[in-house]
Design a protein around this motif. Structure first.
Motif, PDB file in Angstrom:
ATOM      1  N   ARG A 212       0.962  -1.148   0.124  1.00  0.00           N
ATOM      2  CA  ARG A 212      -0.141  -0.069   0.203  1.00  0.00           C
ATOM      3  C   ARG A 212       0.862   1.162  -0.025  1.00  0.00           C
ATOM      4  NH1 ARG A 212      -5.017   0.226   4.131  1.00  0.00           N
ATOM      5  NH2 ARG A 212      -5.055  -2.064   3.754  1.00  0.00           N
ATOM      6  N   THR A 213       0.571   2.152  -0.536  1.00  0.00           N
ATOM      7  CA  THR A 213       1.232   3.403  -1.118  1.00  0.00           C
ATOM      8  C   THR A 213       0.450   4.854  -0.268  1.00  0.00           C
ATOM      9  OG1 THR A 213       2.214   2.546  -2.886  1.00  0.00           O
ATOM     10  CG2 THR A 213       2.183   4.801  -2.659  1.00  0.00           C
ATOM     11  N   VAL A 214       1.379   5.771   0.064  1.00  0.00           N
ATOM     12  CA  VAL A 214       0.687   6.963   0.589  1.00  0.00           C
ATOM     13  C   VAL A 214       1.955   8.028   0.111  1.00  0.00           C
ATOM     14  CG1 VAL A 214       1.711   6.877   2.853  1.00  0.00           C
ATOM     15  CG2 VAL A 214      -0.353   8.173   2.440  1.00  0.00           C
ATOM     16  N   GLU A 215       1.400   9.411  -0.042  1.00  0.00           N
ATOM     17  CA  GLU A 215       2.148  10.407  -0.168  1.00  0.00           C
ATOM     18  C   GLU A 215       2.196  11.277   1.021  1.00  0.00           C
ATOM     19  OE1 GLU A 215       2.067  12.592  -3.726  1.00  0.00           O
ATOM     20  OE2 GLU A 215       2.300  10.935  -4.979  1.00  0.00           O
ATOM     21  N   ALA A 216       3.542  11.486   1.523  1.00  0.00           N
ATOM     22  CA  ALA A 216       3.589  12.459   2.683  1.00  0.00           C
ATOM     23  C   ALA A 216       4.446  13.423   2.469  1.00  0.00           C
ATOM     24  CB  ALA A 216       4.079  11.692   3.920  1.00  0.00           C
ATOM     25  N   ARG A 217       4.395  14.646   3.423  1.00  0.00           N
ATOM     26  CA  ARG A 217       5.469  15.742   3.034  1.00  0.00           C
ATOM     27  C   ARG A 217       6.464  15.728   3.961  1.00  0.00           C
ATOM     28  NH1 ARG A 217       4.284  21.146   4.459  1.00  0.00           N
ATOM     29  NH2 ARG A 217       2.394  20.388   5.464  1.00  0.00           N
ATOM     30  N   VAL A 218       7.645  16.064   3.771  1.00  0.00           N
ATOM     31  CA  VAL A 218       8.965  16.097   4.223  1.00  0.00           C
ATOM     32  C   VAL A 218       8.858  17.360   5.017  1.00  0.00           C
ATOM     33  CG1 VAL A 218      11.325  16.172   4.492  1.00  0.00           C
ATOM     34  CG2 VAL A 218      10.264  14.480   2.868  1.00  0.00           C
ATOM     35  N   VAL A 219       8.781  17.446   6.496  1.00  0.00           N
ATOM     36  CA  VAL A 219       8.768  18.663   7.186  1.00  0.00           C
ATOM     37  C   VAL A 219       9.872  18.682   8.137  1.00  0.00           C
ATOM     38  CG1 VAL A 219       6.230  19.065   7.124  1.00  0.00           C
ATOM     39  CG2 VAL A 219       7.440  17.716   9.099  1.00  0.00           C
ATOM     40  N   ASP A 220      10.960  17.971   8.362  1.00  0.00           N
ATOM     41  CA  ASP A 220      11.847  17.815   9.253  1.00  0.00           C
ATOM     42  C   ASP A 220      12.793  16.846   9.006  1.00  0.00           C
ATOM     43  OD1 ASP A 220      13.155  18.702  11.650  1.00  0.00           O
ATOM     44  OD2 ASP A 220      11.807  17.644  13.021  1.00  0.00           O
ATOM     45  N   GLU A 221      13.871  17.068   9.491  1.00  0.00           N
ATOM     46  CA  GLU A 221      15.066  16.283   9.561  1.00  0.00           C
ATOM     47  C   GLU A 221      15.440  15.097  10.646  1.00  0.00           C
ATOM     48  OE1 GLU A 221      19.892  16.340   9.402  1.00  0.00           O
ATOM     49  OE2 GLU A 221      18.873  18.068   9.562  1.00  0.00           O
ATOM     50  N   CYS A 222      15.337  13.946  10.499  1.00  0.00           N
ATOM     51  CA  CYS A 222      15.579  12.852  11.591  1.00  0.00           C
ATOM     52  C   CYS A 222      17.173  12.987  11.943  1.00  0.00           C
ATOM     53  CB  CYS A 222      14.864  11.493  11.169  1.00  0.00           C
ATOM     54  SG  CYS A 222      15.067  10.460  12.449  1.00  0.00           S
ATOM     55  N   ASP A 223      17.659  13.518  12.997  1.00  0.00           N
ATOM     56  CA  ASP A 223      18.882  14.009  12.984  1.00  0.00           C
ATOM     57  C   ASP A 223      19.648  12.684  13.529  1.00  0.00           C
ATOM     58  OD1 ASP A 223      21.463  15.029  13.581  1.00  0.00           O
ATOM     59  OD2 ASP A 223      20.564  16.675  14.530  1.00  0.00           O
ATOM     60  N   SER A 224      20.740  12.050  12.616  1.00  0.00           N
ATOM     61  CA  SER A 224      21.505  11.067  13.013  1.00  0.00           C
ATOM     62  C   SER A 224      22.374  11.147  14.205  1.00  0.00           C
ATOM     63  CB  SER A 224      22.333  10.389  11.764  1.00  0.00           C
ATOM     64  OG  SER A 224      22.720  11.355  11.148  1.00  0.00           O
ATOM     65  N   ARG A 225      22.841  12.524  14.391  1.00  0.00           N
ATOM     66  CA  ARG A 225      23.571  12.788  15.405  1.00  0.00           C
ATOM     67  C   ARG A 225      22.815  12.625  16.818  1.00  0.00           C
ATOM     68  NH1 ARG A 225      25.240  18.321  12.745  1.00  0.00           N
ATOM     69  NH2 ARG A 225      22.920  18.381  12.895  1.00  0.00           N
ATOM     70  N   ARG A 226      21.620  12.577  16.646  1.00  0.00           N
ATOM     71  CA  ARG A 226      20.759  12.442  18.017  1.00  0.00           C
ATOM     72  C   ARG A 226      20.185  11.061  18.035  1.00  0.00           C
ATOM     73  NH1 ARG A 226      17.179  17.749  18.725  1.00  0.00           N
ATOM     74  NH2 ARG A 226      17.155  17.552  16.270  1.00  0.00           N
ATOM     75  N   GLY A 227      20.806  10.319  17.666  1.00  0.00           N
ATOM     76  CA  GLY A 227      20.400   8.695  17.582  1.00  0.00           C
ATOM     77  C   GLY A 227      19.602   8.182  16.452  1.00  0.00           C
ATOM     78  N   CYS A 228      19.148   9.153  15.553  1.00  0.00           N
ATOM     79  CA  CYS A 228      18.284   8.834  14.352  1.00  0.00           C
ATOM     80  C   CYS A 228      19.225   7.774  13.613  1.00  0.00           C
ATOM     81  CB  CYS A 228      17.433   9.744  13.809  1.00  0.00           C
ATOM     82  SG  CYS A 228      16.499   9.248  12.402  1.00  0.00           S
ATOM     83  N   ARG A 229      18.792   6.584  13.332  1.00  0.00           N
ATOM     84  CA  ARG A 229      19.727   5.823  12.478  1.00  0.00           C
ATOM     85  C   ARG A 229      19.724   6.350  10.873  1.00  0.00           C
ATOM     86  NH1 ARG A 229      16.731   2.032  14.697  1.00  0.00           N
ATOM     87  NH2 ARG A 229      15.805   0.937  13.053  1.00  0.00           N
ATOM     88  N   HIS A 230      20.470   6.007  10.051  1.00  0.00           N
ATOM     89  CA  HIS A 230      20.577   6.525   8.667  1.00  0.00           C
ATOM     90  C   HIS A 230      19.291   6.079   7.760  1.00  0.00           C
ATOM     91  CE1 HIS A 230      21.642   2.847   6.813  1.00  0.00           C
ATOM     92  NE2 HIS A 230      22.615   2.796   7.892  1.00  0.00           N
ATOM     93  N   ASN A 231      18.663   5.107   8.261  1.00  0.00           N
ATOM     94  CA  ASN A 231      17.823   4.568   6.968  1.00  0.00           C
ATOM     95  C   ASN A 231      16.201   4.880   7.537  1.00  0.00           C
ATOM     96  OD1 ASN A 231      17.859   2.828   9.085  1.00  0.00           O
ATOM     97  ND2 ASN A 231      17.696   1.165   8.054  1.00  0.00           N
ATOM     98  N   ILE A 232      15.969   6.315   8.388  1.00  0.00           N
ATOM     99  CA  ILE A 232      14.647   6.143   9.146  1.00  0.00           C
ATOM    100  C   ILE A 232      13.769   7.195   8.025  1.00  0.00           C
ATOM    101  CG2 ILE A 232      13.483   7.023  10.949  1.00  0.00           C
ATOM    102  CD1 ILE A 232      14.996   4.233  11.380  1.00  0.00           C
ATOM    103  N   VAL A 233      12.649   6.698   8.168  1.00  0.00           N
ATOM    104  CA  VAL A 233      11.484   7.649   7.551  1.00  0.00           C
ATOM    105  C   VAL A 233      10.655   7.695   8.746  1.00  0.00           C
ATOM    106  CG1 VAL A 233       9.483   7.989   6.100  1.00  0.00           C
ATOM    107  CG2 VAL A 233      11.617   6.935   5.282  1.00  0.00           C
TER     108      VAL A 233
END
Length: 113
Positions: A66-87
């Motif tokens: 299933r597919t959806v379109e979403a708008r990018v509003v922010d950065e998931c900051d990898s320096r603060r523990g967000c892994r590099h492959n995260i949506v």
């Protein structure tokens, strides 16, 4: 409403892990967002120093396609523990994909629409 593209192109997407984000605190792009909005934060590399900010991306559930379109509003900051492959997605994105936010992480692919 989520757009359904009959016979849309499968493949060509970037594999990612989708996580749940409540954007209500307004700490993303300085605007207040509700959990009902189809919005995401992208890992640092994909956010591309803001080049993708306010652009739309298409997210596809690896489980059932299933597919959806979403708008990018922010950065998931990898320096603060967000892994590099995260949506990192609002609950509305999970609901649009028919997924349960309690699961916490699901495999998806994403692409520019």
């Amino acid at each position: 409403a989520p757009h359904h593209h009959p016979g849309g192109h499968h493949g060509g997407g970037t594999p990612a892990v989708m996580t749940v984000n409540g954007f209500r605190r307004g700490e993303s792009d300085g605007h207040f967002h509700s959990d009902g909005e189809l919005i995401v934060a992208l890992s640092t590399e994909w956010f591309a120093r803001g080049r993708r900010c306010h652009r739309r991306i298409r997210i596809t559930s690896a489980r059932h396609g299933r597919t959806v379109e979403a708008r990018v509003v922010d950065e998931c900051d990898s320096r603060r523990g967000c892994r590099h492959n995260i949506v990192d997605s609002s609950p509305a994105v999970w609901r649009a994909l028919g997924l349960d936010t309690d699961v916490g992480e699901v495999p998806v692919t994403w692409s520019d629409p």
